[in-house]
Design an enzyme around this catalytic site. Structure first.
Site, PDB file in Angstrom:
ATOM      1  N   GLU A  95       0.229  97.417  60.124  1.00  0.00           N
ATOM      2  CA  GLU A  95       0.212  96.658  58.837  1.00  0.00           C
ATOM      3  C   GLU A  95       0.920  97.447  57.858  1.00  0.00           C
ATOM      4  OE1 GLU A  95      -4.287  96.751  57.978  1.00  0.00           O
ATOM      5  OE2 GLU A  95      -3.598  95.212  59.136  1.00  0.00           O
ATOM      6  N   TYR A 107       9.987 101.465  60.146  1.00  0.00           N
ATOM      7  CA  TYR A 107       9.550 100.867  61.389  1.00  0.00           C
ATOM      8  C   TYR A 107      10.471  99.907  62.210  1.00  0.00           C
ATOM      9  CZ  TYR A 107       4.915 102.495  59.644  1.00  0.00           C
ATOM     10  OH  TYR A 107       4.072 103.440  59.115  1.00  0.00           O
TER      11      TYR A 107
END
Length: 141
Positions: A95, A107
């Protein structure tokens, strides 16, 4: 307190512009858990990646670098992906703050996809968390 936990907290504190998400005590406590793992860049101790592994899933709990732009984060994430393949991990989760566009792009470069949000998850300042995942194992597993 463990010296490594203190060092990891210092890296985290330097890396986050808002506030370090964990205290040194939380890192020390987390390091004692059997399912908790950390990769530390040892040459200068300027970066770390912490994760929890439960069965065939990994959750990245923290990743931080004191010095940006030298590839330490990339090296640590590549190391985690190698670890995941060797240990037959199916999925990696994480997260990230909704406003942290640089981290989200980082990411995504590795193939992570947004799978959901947690409303007002972060404090100081209050903000949503973007949930992301990466399939590492075979899609049918």
């Amino acid at each position: 307190m463990d010296e490594l936990a203190r060092t990891i907290w210092e890296i985290s504190h330097a890396a986050y512009t808002d506030d370090a998400p964990w205290t040194a005590e939380q890192f020390a406590s987390d390091m004692k858990l059997a399912h908790s793992h950390y990769f530390v860049e040892k040459t200068e101790t300027v970066a770390f990646l912490g994760f929890h592994q439960v069965c065939d899933e990994i959750e990245i709990t923290n990743i931080a670098t004191k010095i940006k732009g030298r590839g330490y984060g990339t090296q640590l994430l590549e190391r985690l992906l190698d670890y995941a393949k060797v240990h037959q991990i199916a999925t990696i989760f994480l997260e990230v703050r909704a406003s942290n566009h640089a981290a989200r792009l980082f990411y995504e470069k590795f193939g992570f996809l947004e799978i959901g949000r947690r409303k007002n998850y972060y404090q100081h300042p209050q903000e949503d968390a973007v949930l992301m995942s990466l399939k590492v194992g075979k899609a049918d597993e």
